[in-house]
Design a protein around this motif. Structure first.
Motif, PDB file in Angstrom:
ATOM      1  N   CYS A  33      48.305  33.687  37.100  1.00 52.95           N
ATOM      2  CA  CYS A  33      46.988  33.896  37.723  1.00 52.95           C
ATOM      3  C   CYS A  33      46.129  32.637  37.706  1.00 52.95           C
ATOM      4  O   CYS A  33      45.281  32.449  38.573  1.00 52.95           O
ATOM      5  CB  CYS A  33      46.265  35.047  37.036  1.00 52.95           C
ATOM      6  SG  CYS A  33      47.063  36.621  37.354  1.00 52.95           S
ATOM      7  N   ARG A  34      46.360  31.782  36.725  1.00 54.71           N
ATOM      8  CA  ARG A  34      45.569  30.549  36.622  1.00 54.71           C
ATOM      9  C   ARG A  34      46.155  29.450  37.500  1.00 54.71           C
ATOM     10  O   ARG A  34      45.422  28.675  38.108  1.00 54.71           O
ATOM     11  CB  ARG A  34      45.546  30.107  35.152  1.00 54.71           C
ATOM     12  CG  ARG A  34      44.350  29.280  34.763  1.00 54.71           C
ATOM     13  CD  ARG A  34      44.289  29.038  33.267  1.00 54.71           C
ATOM     14  NE  ARG A  34      43.594  30.097  32.538  1.00 54.71           N
ATOM     15  CZ  ARG A  34      42.273  30.300  32.601  1.00 54.71           C
ATOM     16  NH1 ARG A  34      41.559  29.557  33.407  1.00 54.71           N
ATOM     17  NH2 ARG A  34      41.694  31.247  31.900  1.00 54.71           N
ATOM     18  N   HIS A  35      47.459  29.385  37.643  1.00 53.74           N
ATOM     19  CA  HIS A  35      48.105  28.256  38.326  1.00 53.74           C
ATOM     20  C   HIS A  35      48.755  28.606  39.659  1.00 53.74           C
ATOM     21  O   HIS A  35      49.041  27.724  40.447  1.00 53.74           O
ATOM     22  CB  HIS A  35      49.133  27.616  37.392  1.00 53.74           C
ATOM     23  CG  HIS A  35      48.542  27.141  36.112  1.00 53.74           C
ATOM     24  ND1 HIS A  35      47.662  26.074  36.033  1.00 53.74           N
ATOM     25  CD2 HIS A  35      48.658  27.620  34.847  1.00 53.74           C
ATOM     26  CE1 HIS A  35      47.288  25.907  34.768  1.00 53.74           C
ATOM     27  NE2 HIS A  35      47.871  26.830  34.033  1.00 53.74           N
ATOM     28  N   SER A  36      48.988  29.891  39.917  1.00 53.90           N
ATOM     29  CA  SER A  36      49.611  30.277  41.203  1.00 53.90           C
ATOM     30  C   SER A  36      48.649  31.095  42.042  1.00 53.90           C
ATOM     31  O   SER A  36      48.159  30.624  43.061  1.00 53.90           O
ATOM     32  CB  SER A  36      50.897  31.076  40.954  1.00 53.90           C
ATOM     33  OG  SER A  36      51.804  30.311  40.217  1.00 53.90           O
ATOM     34  N   GLU A  37      48.379  32.330  41.641  1.00 52.64           N
ATOM     35  CA  GLU A  37      47.541  33.229  42.463  1.00 52.64           C
ATOM     36  C   GLU A  37      46.593  34.044  41.588  1.00 52.64           C
ATOM     37  O   GLU A  37      47.053  34.773  40.713  1.00 52.64           O
ATOM     38  CB  GLU A  37      48.443  34.209  43.241  1.00 52.64           C
ATOM     39  CG  GLU A  37      49.456  33.541  44.135  1.00 52.64           C
ATOM     40  CD  GLU A  37      50.288  34.578  44.903  1.00 52.64           C
ATOM     41  OE1 GLU A  37      51.501  34.654  44.649  1.00 52.64           O
ATOM     42  OE2 GLU A  37      49.686  35.315  45.716  1.00 52.64           O
ATOM     43  N   TRP A  38      45.303  33.960  41.872  1.00 47.54           N
ATOM     44  CA  TRP A  38      44.327  34.800  41.170  1.00 47.54           C
ATOM     45  C   TRP A  38      44.679  36.268  41.343  1.00 47.54           C
ATOM     46  O   TRP A  38      45.117  36.690  42.426  1.00 47.54           O
ATOM     47  CB  TRP A  38      42.925  34.553  41.729  1.00 47.54           C
ATOM     48  CG  TRP A  38      41.829  35.263  40.961  1.00 47.54           C
ATOM     49  CD1 TRP A  38      41.116  34.775  39.899  1.00 47.54           C
ATOM     50  CD2 TRP A  38      41.351  36.609  41.198  1.00 47.54           C
ATOM     51  NE1 TRP A  38      40.213  35.724  39.454  1.00 47.54           N
ATOM     52  CE2 TRP A  38      40.334  36.847  40.226  1.00 47.54           C
ATOM     53  CE3 TRP A  38      41.674  37.625  42.111  1.00 47.54           C
ATOM     54  CZ2 TRP A  38      39.644  38.061  40.153  1.00 47.54           C
ATOM     55  CZ3 TRP A  38      40.982  38.821  42.044  1.00 47.54           C
ATOM     56  CH2 TRP A  38      39.971  39.039  41.069  1.00 47.54           C
TER      57      TRP A  38
END
Ligand SMILES: O=C(NCCCCc1cc2cnccc2s1)c1cc(-c2ccc(F)cc2)cc(O)c1O
Ligand SMILES: [Mg+2]
Length: 214
Positions: A33-38
């Motif tokens: 969620c932090r580096h790819s998709e919220w």
């Protein structure tokens, strides 16, 4: 056709987390969620506050309203004592299917009962269908306009006892103004606010902890 975000989140869990290790499932979702998709998981910052309240209450019977991908389900269930039970309600069948697999990957399926459907339909059936007397801890993270009516419904159905703790996500963002006014002004609740941030962002959000006084 293109996969959904919850499907991609599950793939990240199955790729990076260790089966039976809840902490690795939590870390894999937070990294995704932090580096790819919220995604609308409670996240690590508010999640630590959730952990501390669950540890303090040490509940036997837990109700979670709003499962999504099972992130907070795993956070709560990993802290429960042997024999404790968590019932989690999810309205969206696709989310529920992903959450079931996340919960199994974490190895917590024996502590969790995931139920698909609307809170207003299931809350009145908790006693006869699940043999629940009262809940020790309730985590509210579903439709924001249902926090207040469902809290009143739980009161009316006798599902809350002296000392039951309600913990509500998103009381600032998206916000639940009617619920906040109720628990902060009602003589039946002792309420306090834990200031934090919207998951994986710098926007303000927080959790409201409300103890039912009976
Ligand atoms: O909507 C949110 N959560 C509710 C979805 C639940 C649907 C259900 C209804 C229902 C009825 N009965 C039983 C079970 C259930 S589950 C939500 C949204 C944001 C957000 C989104 C965009 C944004 F820009 C800023 C914040 C952040 C959050 O942490 C959220 O939790
Ligand atoms: Mg939320």
């Amino acid at each position: 056709t293109r996969s959904t975000r919850p499907q991609r989140l599950l793939k990240a869990v199955q790729k990076h987390a260790t089966r039976g290790d809840p902490q690795s499932v939590i870390s894999a979702i937070d990294h995704f969620c932090r580096h790819s998709e919220w995604a609308m998981n409670i996240g690590d910052e508010k999640g630590s506050i959730l952990d501390s309240v669950v540890s303090e209450v040490n509940p036997e019977k837990v109700l979670e309203l709003g499962t999504y991908c099972g992130y907070s389900t795993v956070r709560i269930a990993r802290l429960l004592p042997p024999g404790a039970r968590l019932i989690t309600l999810e309205f969206n069948a696709d989310y529920a299917a992903i959450a079931r697999q996340v919960i199994i990957w974490a190895g917590l399926e024996d502590k969790v009962q995931l139920v698909e459907g609307a809170s207003e339909d299931w809350i009145p059936r908790m006693k006869e269908h699940f043999g629940i007397e009262t809940f020790d801890f309730v985590f509210l993270d579903h439709w924001k306009d249902r926090y207040l009516p469902d809290t009143k419904l739980m009161e009316d159905c006798g599902l809350l006892r002296k000392g039951t703790v309600l913990l509500a996500d998103n009381v600032i963002c998206p916000g639940v103004p009617d619920y906040l006014a109720y628990v902060r002004n009602s003589l039946s609740y002792k309420s306090c606010y834990f200031k934090s941030h919207l998951e994986y962002t710098k926007a303000e959000d927080g959790l409201e902890k409300s103890v039912f006084l009976g």
